[in-house]
Design a protein around this motif. Structure first.
Motif, PDB file in Angstrom:
ATOM      1  N   ILE A 113      35.957  27.659  44.440  1.00  0.00           N
ATOM      2  CA  ILE A 113      35.237  28.533  43.509  1.00  0.00           C
ATOM      3  C   ILE A 113      33.774  28.686  43.933  1.00  0.00           C
ATOM      4  CG2 ILE A 113      34.372  28.744  41.139  1.00  0.00           C
ATOM      5  CD1 ILE A 113      37.334  29.385  41.416  1.00  0.00           C
ATOM      6  N   VAL A 114      33.363  29.935  44.011  1.00  0.00           N
ATOM      7  CA  VAL A 114      31.989  30.262  44.399  1.00  0.00           C
ATOM      8  C   VAL A 114      31.395  31.146  43.302  1.00  0.00           C
ATOM      9  CG1 VAL A 114      30.585  31.578  46.060  1.00  0.00           C
ATOM     10  CG2 VAL A 114      32.455  30.135  46.871  1.00  0.00           C
ATOM     11  N   LYS A 115      30.134  30.896  42.966  1.00  0.00           N
ATOM     12  CA  LYS A 115      29.437  31.769  42.018  1.00  0.00           C
ATOM     13  C   LYS A 115      28.057  32.092  42.571  1.00  0.00           C
ATOM     14  CE  LYS A 115      28.406  33.980  38.280  1.00  0.00           C
ATOM     15  NZ  LYS A 115      29.059  35.242  37.937  1.00  0.00           N
ATOM     16  N   LYS A 116      27.767  33.387  42.626  1.00  0.00           N
ATOM     17  CA  LYS A 116      26.448  33.831  43.094  1.00  0.00           C
ATOM     18  C   LYS A 116      25.829  34.721  42.034  1.00  0.00           C
ATOM     19  CE  LYS A 116      27.316  34.029  48.085  1.00  0.00           C
ATOM     20  NZ  LYS A 116      27.510  34.944  49.214  1.00  0.00           N
ATOM     21  N   TYR A 117      24.520  34.570  41.822  1.00  0.00           N
ATOM     22  CA  TYR A 117      23.747  35.522  41.030  1.00  0.00           C
ATOM     23  C   TYR A 117      22.833  36.236  42.016  1.00  0.00           C
ATOM     24  CZ  TYR A 117      25.273  32.946  36.909  1.00  0.00           C
ATOM     25  OH  TYR A 117      26.030  32.344  35.924  1.00  0.00           O
TER      26      TYR A 117
ATOM     27  N   GLY B  35      25.623  22.473  42.173  1.00  0.00           N
ATOM     28  CA  GLY B  35      26.771  23.360  42.372  1.00  0.00           C
ATOM     29  C   GLY B  35      27.858  22.794  43.256  1.00  0.00           C
ATOM     30  N   ARG B  36      27.805  21.498  43.497  1.00  0.00           N
ATOM     31  CA  ARG B  36      28.834  20.847  44.325  1.00  0.00           C
ATOM     32  C   ARG B  36      29.392  19.649  43.589  1.00  0.00           C
ATOM     33  NH1 ARG B  36      24.945  22.377  48.029  1.00  0.00           N
ATOM     34  NH2 ARG B  36      25.736  23.719  49.683  1.00  0.00           N
TER      35      ARG B  36
ATOM     36  N   THR C 298      21.463  34.343  45.099  1.00  0.00           N
ATOM     37  CA  THR C 298      21.396  32.909  44.828  1.00  0.00           C
ATOM     38  C   THR C 298      22.794  32.364  44.533  1.00  0.00           C
ATOM     39  OG1 THR C 298      19.277  33.352  43.784  1.00  0.00           O
ATOM     40  CG2 THR C 298      20.208  31.164  43.430  1.00  0.00           C
ATOM     41  N   GLN C 299      23.199  31.428  45.371  1.00  0.00           N
ATOM     42  CA  GLN C 299      24.519  30.823  45.156  1.00  0.00           C
ATOM     43  C   GLN C 299      24.353  29.569  44.312  1.00  0.00           C
ATOM     44  OE1 GLN C 299      26.939  30.594  48.637  1.00  0.00           O
ATOM     45  NE2 GLN C 299      28.533  29.390  47.641  1.00  0.00           N
TER      46      GLN C 299
ATOM     47  N   THR D 248      32.614  34.679  41.909  1.00  0.00           N
ATOM     48  CA  THR D 248      32.284  35.464  43.100  1.00  0.00           C
ATOM     49  C   THR D 248      33.334  35.273  44.180  1.00  0.00           C
ATOM     50  OG1 THR D 248      29.989  34.979  42.539  1.00  0.00           O
ATOM     51  CG2 THR D 248      30.355  36.040  44.652  1.00  0.00           C
ATOM     52  N   GLY D 249      33.897  34.069  44.216  1.00  0.00           N
ATOM     53  CA  GLY D 249      34.928  33.805  45.219  1.00  0.00           C
ATOM     54  C   GLY D 249      35.817  32.675  44.774  1.00  0.00           C
TER      55      GLY D 249
END
Lengths: 368, 308
Positions: free
Chosen positions: A9-13, A210-211, A16-17, A56-57
């Motif tokens: 799972i990836v999240k970006k604004y 975020g990890r 900015t990740q 995002t992913g």
């Protein structure tokens, strides 16, 4: 009942990740707690599971169904928010019934469900009251009631106890635990409070930036932290971490702290590490007071004794680092104020690589 | 006595410590005294045979004579009726409009469109009433007005709207809505902005649609603001925007357009009957006071929301 799976799972604004490809499997009926400091993306992760944030992913699966593009209402999850999110113009009954009314359930079903939930949560006598007329704990219960009345597949809790005082938090913590045992619904719970995480979780997920740093049962994390971050985050008070240079003697490897030789456990990674600086991790709970033959004795000069009742925290500076020892009071702290030496068993000492922060001799790797 | 002394010493101490607050409050209090309380002294001319040569103090008392005259006057009774009619119609059609606009703006997700639409509906508020009247007169002109041009294009005959009594109220109320609805929506937009986003998120998870969220969350959440604004509006019920009426009405539309304030203006200023006009104004203010008190009491009892 259903499990939840997060794959890469990836999240970006914008550029900015904030979430960096996390993997997590929450088993059916399991109570998993996401814990970490503010800004570690634990709430963002939970909101992505709820569908309140787009991902995002990666891929989110609930009960075997990929939910990436499924609307929150169709994911069959229920969420309890930090500020309870109770509708101020509705009374307790109407608040609990809100989700059922939206889904156009039959009136008789709604009535039966709300009454059942109110009974479970001890809210029967407050059904006519508005949220403004309730205490913090009662509001929290109403928020819980709103979540459980729909019989969702997954419960999501976003720091639900943060707004309560310490006493009420302890009480509500137990109620949540009891409720989970009774209902057996898969639950994901976000908190920054490691005590909450330790007491509630079947498994804890420690997050930072975020990890995922480590996943494991509370005792796995307590006994075998994978790195200095987890070692410092899990446990109250946290693990003492002292930098020291590895030395070798005929009996094995040791470090010298404030003139005292502290023998290190037998670890493969220590072979040939003479002269290297490591972080020595010593849990405050693992010490015995005074000199004990056969253990590592460490001189301490106490500057403060904090009384907690049955226990006390002895504060000192060791190797120019704040150092805490947890001791039993046995009804008095007089005997604690004169302590000048504490002792620890070699097997209970943790050693971390100074450069990577990773634990030496850790049984598992990260992101299990 | 001792209690009184204690209070006085507390007050002195309080003023010594908190004088800055009272200094900040002073301009408002002075403004109220000079422009609202001091003119109340002149209200007594409603009960006097006022002459500007004798002044307020020396004019003889006549009791309720002016009120008898007013209530015996067809013009006054017509003005009262018109005031109520226009006010009630404005309340029914004009009050909900800003709320509807605010709810609509709240639902717009495209920020560029939202800002453009907001600017367009706010603008008329900043236009002078005289220009608004000019725009209305031009728009409804029987020869070149856009409304009549459109009617003729549809095959209807043109109508001289502004001399027909039956059209005065719709035109006045409509232009009032056009001028003020947008700007008045700011209060409700601010109230909507104060609604916790988690209420919507919780509703989304529960399966609520946008329409349901608007009805079940937004509207109830801004209800206290709506009630407060309604009470204020009821208090100003008789304060019909008479500048626009003066600019729009003509003797042929007096039957539906002449309100208490325009009557006061004509009789008081143009006819120099200051005492009669003061009596009409006092009546106006008394009714407004009773209305706002009643509305506030009802609201307090039934909705837990009130001005005081």
């Amino acid at each position: 009942m259903a499990g939840v799976e997060l794959k890469k799972i990836v999240k970006k604004y914008g550029n900015t990740q904030v979430v960096h490809g996390i993997d997590l499997v929450v088993e059916e009926k399991e109570f998993v707690v996401l814990v970490g400091p503010s800004g570690c993306a634990k709430s963002t992760t939970l909101r992505m599971v709820a569908g309140l944030e787009e991902i995002t992913g990666g891929e989110i699966t609930i009960d075997g169904r990929v939910c990436n593009t499924i609307a929150p209402k169709d994911r069959d999850v229920a969420m309890v928010f930090q500020n309870y999110a109770l509708y101020p113009h509705l009374n307790v009954y109407e608040n609990i019934a809100f989700g059922l009314r939206i889904r156009k359930e039959k009136k008789a079903n709604i009535e039966a469900s709300v009454e059942e939930v109110a009974e479970i949560l001890g809210l029967t006598e407050y059904l006519e009251r508005r949220p403004a007329d309730l205490s913090g704990g009662q509001r929290q219960r109403v928020a819980m009631g709103r979540a459980i009345v729909r019989h969702p597949k997954v419960f999501l809790f976003d720091e639900p106890l943060s707004n309560l005082d310490a006493k009420l938090r302890t009480q509500m913590r137990a109620e949540i635990k009891r409720l989970h045992k009774r209902l057996g619904v898969t639950s994901i719970y976000v908190t920054h409070d490691q005590v909450e995480a330790m007491t509630l979780a079947d498994r804890i997920v420690v997050m930072q930036d975020g990890r995922i740093e480590q996943i494991g049962t509370p005792m796995e994390l307590f006994n075998n932290p994978v790195n200095t971050f987890v070692a410092g985050f899990i446990g109250s008070p946290p693990m003492n971490q002292i930098d020291a240079e590895v030395q070798k003697s005929s009996t094995g490897y040791f470090v010298e702290i404030d003139g005292a030789k502290i023998k290190l456990p037998k670890l493969k990674e220590l072979e040939g590490a003479e002269g290297k600086t490591v972080v020595v991790g010593l849990r405050p709970e693992h010490f015995e007071l005074g000199k004990v033959k056969g253990l590592n004795n460490l001189p301490v000069e106490l500057d403060l004794v904090e009384t907690l009742g049955s226990e006390a925290l002895l504060h000192a500076m060791v190797a120019n680092t704040p150092f805490v020892v947890k001791a039993e009071t046995n009804g008095s702290i007089d005997h604690l104020e004169d302590i000048s030496t504490v002792s620890i068993n070699t097997d209970l000492i943790k050693v971390f690589d100074k450069e990577t922060g990773l634990a030496m001799g850790h049984p598992t790797s990260t992101n299990s | 006595m001792e209690n009184m002394q204690n209070r006085m010493s507390w007050l002195k101490e309080h003023l010594r410590n908190e004088w800055q607050i009272y200094v900040m409050l002073a301009p408002t209090i002075i403004w109220f005294i000079v422009f609202l309380y001091k003119p109340m002294y002149g209200l007594q001319i409603a009960f006097k045979d006022y002459s500007i040569f004798r002044g307020v103090a020396n004019s003889p008392w006549v009791g309720f004579e002016h009120f008898h005259t007013l209530f015996g006057s067809d013009q006054f009774l017509r003005a009262v009726k018109n005031t109520f009619m226009i006010s009630m119609l404005s309340l029914c059609f004009g009050f909900p409009m800003p709320i509807i606009l605010a709810l609509m703006f709240n639902e717009i997700t495209n920020q560029v469109f939202k800002k453009t639409a907001q600017t367009i509906v706010y603008l008329p508020h900043f236009i002078s009433t005289v220009i608004i009247a000019g725009i209305v007169i031009t728009a409804f002109s029987p020869s070149a007005g856009i409304v009549n041009t459109f009617l003729e294009w549809l095959g209807f005959e043109s109508i001289y709207f502004l001399i027909k009594p039956e059209w005065f109220r719709p035109i006045f109320i409509g232009s009032g809505i056009w001028q003020e609805a947008g700007f008045s929506s700011i209060v409700f937009l601010a109230a909507i902005a104060g609604v916790s986003p988690s209420l919507y998120e919780s509703a989304v998870v529960d399966g609520a649609s946008r329409w349901q969220m608007m009805w079940k969350i937004t509207l109830p959440a801004i209800l206290p603001t709506i009630i407060i604004m309604l009470i204020i509006r009821i208090g100003n019920l008789l304060e019909v925007g008479f500048e626009l009426i003066i600019l729009l009405y003509q003797p042929s539309t007096y039957s539906t357009g002449d309100v208490i304030n325009t009557l006061i203006y004509r009789q008081g200023l143009q006819g120099a009957q200051y005492d009669l006009a003061a009596a009409a104004g006092l009546f106006n203010a008394t009714v407004a006071f009773v209305l706002v008190m009643t509305a506030n009491t009802i609201s307090k009892r039934y909705s837990r929301t009130s001005l005081w």
